[in-house]
Design a protein around this motif. Sequence first.
Motif, mmCIF file in Angstrom:
data_model
loop_
_atom_site.group_PDB
_atom_site.id
_atom_site.type_symbol
_atom_site.label_atom_id
_atom_site.label_comp_id
_atom_site.label_asym_id
_atom_site.label_seq_id
_atom_site.Cartn_x
_atom_site.Cartn_y
_atom_site.Cartn_z
ATOM 1 N N LYS A 404 0.841 -1.182 0.000
ATOM 2 C CA LYS A 404 0.000 0.000 0.000
ATOM 3 C C LYS A 404 0.881 1.238 0.000
ATOM 4 C CE LYS A 404 -0.600 0.078 5.029
ATOM 5 N NZ LYS A 404 -1.587 0.075 6.123
ATOM 6 N N GLU A 405 0.264 2.370 -0.260
ATOM 7 C CA GLU A 405 1.024 3.616 -0.329
ATOM 8 C C GLU A 405 1.517 4.006 1.066
ATOM 9 O OE1 GLU A 405 0.343 8.338 -1.458
ATOM 10 O OE2 GLU A 405 -1.083 6.810 -2.152
ATOM 11 N N ILE A 406 2.804 4.322 1.161
ATOM 12 C CA ILE A 406 3.407 4.720 2.431
ATOM 13 C C ILE A 406 4.070 6.073 2.236
ATOM 14 C CG2 ILE A 406 5.164 4.187 4.166
ATOM 15 C CD1 ILE A 406 4.752 1.261 3.553
ATOM 16 N N LEU A 442 5.269 2.313 -2.719
ATOM 17 C CA LEU A 442 4.301 1.214 -2.612
ATOM 18 C C LEU A 442 5.019 0.042 -1.972
ATOM 19 C CD1 LEU A 442 1.362 0.442 -3.394
ATOM 20 C CD2 LEU A 442 2.330 -0.615 -5.454
ATOM 21 N N ALA A 443 4.690 -0.266 -0.698
ATOM 22 C CA ALA A 443 5.427 -1.302 0.029
ATOM 23 C C ALA A 443 4.558 -1.861 1.132
ATOM 24 C CB ALA A 443 6.725 -0.736 0.595
ATOM 25 N N LEU A 533 10.825 -5.595 -3.252
ATOM 26 C CA LEU A 533 10.048 -4.372 -3.475
ATOM 27 C C LEU A 533 10.528 -3.617 -4.709
ATOM 28 C CD1 LEU A 533 9.807 -3.070 0.210
ATOM 29 C CD2 LEU A 533 8.036 -4.237 -1.113
ATOM 30 N N GLY A 534 11.468 -4.198 -5.456
ATOM 31 C CA GLY A 534 11.973 -3.563 -6.666
ATOM 32 C C GLY A 534 13.027 -2.503 -6.415
ATOM 33 N N GLY A 535 13.598 -2.501 -5.223
ATOM 34 C CA GLY A 535 14.597 -1.490 -4.883
ATOM 35 C C GLY A 535 15.994 -2.065 -4.785
ATOM 36 N N LEU A 556 6.183 6.094 -5.968
ATOM 37 C CA LEU A 556 4.813 5.862 -6.408
ATOM 38 C C LEU A 556 4.358 7.098 -7.194
ATOM 39 C CD1 LEU A 556 2.302 4.092 -6.389
ATOM 40 C CD2 LEU A 556 1.624 5.215 -4.254
ATOM 41 N N ARG A 557 4.291 6.924 -8.500
ATOM 42 C CA ARG A 557 3.914 8.040 -9.366
ATOM 43 C C ARG A 557 2.440 7.918 -9.720
ATOM 44 N NH1 ARG A 557 9.092 6.577 -10.558
ATOM 45 N NH2 ARG A 557 10.625 8.273 -10.592
#
Length: 559
Positions: A404-406, A442-443, A533-535, A556-557
């Motif tokens: 979810k958006e953090i 988003l995490a 998480l793609g990081g 998160l764009r």
Amino acid sequence: MERTRKYHGIRRVLLLSMIIVPFIPLIVAATIGYYSHVRSTEKLALSAIRLAAVDHGDMITFFLNERRSDLMESMELLGVEIGNTTKARAMLTELRSLRSDMYSDLGLIDPDGNQVAYVGDYPLENKNYLESDWYRKTISKGYNISDIYLGLRGVPHLNVSVSKLIANKEWVLRATLRPGALRRLAEKVNIGDTGEAYIINSASRLQTSRRSGGEMFDRDRYPYPAQKNGVITFSGVINSEKYIFASTSLNDGKWRLIVRQKRADAFQASNSALFLILAILVCGGSVLVLLAVFASNKVYDMLTRQADTVCALEGQFIRAAKLAELGEMSAGFAHEINNPLQIMKSDLALLDILLEEQAESFGEGENKDEILEINRQLKLQIDRCAGITREILNFGRQNEPELKEISIVDYLPQVATMVEKKAKLEGIRLTFDVDRLTPPVLADQGLLQQVMVNLLNNAIHAVVEQHGPEGGEIVVAAGPDLNGDTLIKVGDNGIGIHEKDMDRIFLPFYSTKKDRNGTGLGLAVCHSVIDSLGGRLRVRSERHKGTEFSITLPALRKG
């Protein structure tokens, strides 16, 4: 003991296998190698002599073309003033001095065949060449390179001449080349002990001397095969000696460059290959035995070390399991603590109501303020305990990851509450530098919290090891990176990571903590979480100066 006997047996089997088994393919390989070597040596010898003929043929052709270019450039420079004999003689003198090792004399010949300008050591000025064979060929073709001949000089020489039409009249510029210049180019061939090169004309007369015997103008009696263009290779016998030859055409096919070498010299490597292979078999067998002993001992030592490592890993697994159980127990403790906290919170709410009802009976004074302050502190500390237990429960939750958006700006200070008390007790200053423009990510909130808590706990441990109870500092920073993604940094002025450990800190069960309190799982889990998480999780550290962990997460764009 049983494991040791098993490893001893493995070493014996390995030793015998490494000594006996390789001998069969070694002998087969040696036999195949010998015959392959013989064939490849023959091919290489022919290729080498062919390449020498091509290279030196090109070099001689280039040399002759350069001489033609010298003469053509001189005529271009003279142009319409070519009849000015003073200017022509001065230019020829300059060209001769520049190429003194190549030109013995030069002469300019007018359309009537008279040599009107001459620079050289012979009385050839005003000599008429109208009936000379080389002069007619030059007029006909535009240039000519003669065979080596004696002529009026009585010494071997060859002419390079060019013609040019100026004011509708044919002028000729001639240069006499020193034969040594041509000979030096041919003698540069260096193949083995007997390799040599020489030039013959269409009548098989030597145009250069031959190292093995033969002077200029001598007739070469060997019956060379016919050749038009390109390069040919062939074999032959001269005075009972076998030779290999390569031949290439020069001077528009009027000359041939011959490169030859004795066959025994060219294939010398094949003759000694058999003795070399036998020596290799003997030496290789000895080395094979030594390597077998060495390798079997190394394998035995490696197996022993791996067995010790497995035992150590088993102990670490047990410790990790205990820590996992402790984590579950902590979650249970948090639940148990939370229940009385809720009761105390309800009682405080009731106490607030009673205080409001009895406010007039308290009157004004220190007792009233003191009672209200005690009530406020109780409520504050109960809320704080509830917050701590809530964070423990969130941290220990094992649900499926929920992305979810953090908002990093709000999230990082909340995470810090779990370790700020510990940092304060250790005398560590924990500061935040969070850019308000840090983009959200988003995490999974719990997983990201696990990463941050682990990094902060590691930082506290490193700072305490370096500074003790005072002087420590941890900085948590966040902001957008150059690509617009979210960058989070956790830096400290702690003990730092040793250079030899930098490549292994993200490996499972690898710990740098001296007191062995670490499980070696924290950073490995952090790396896995950030990667999922793609990081990216990176580290930069300097011993006794500090460490900085950098987390880059995709921003998160929206839209």
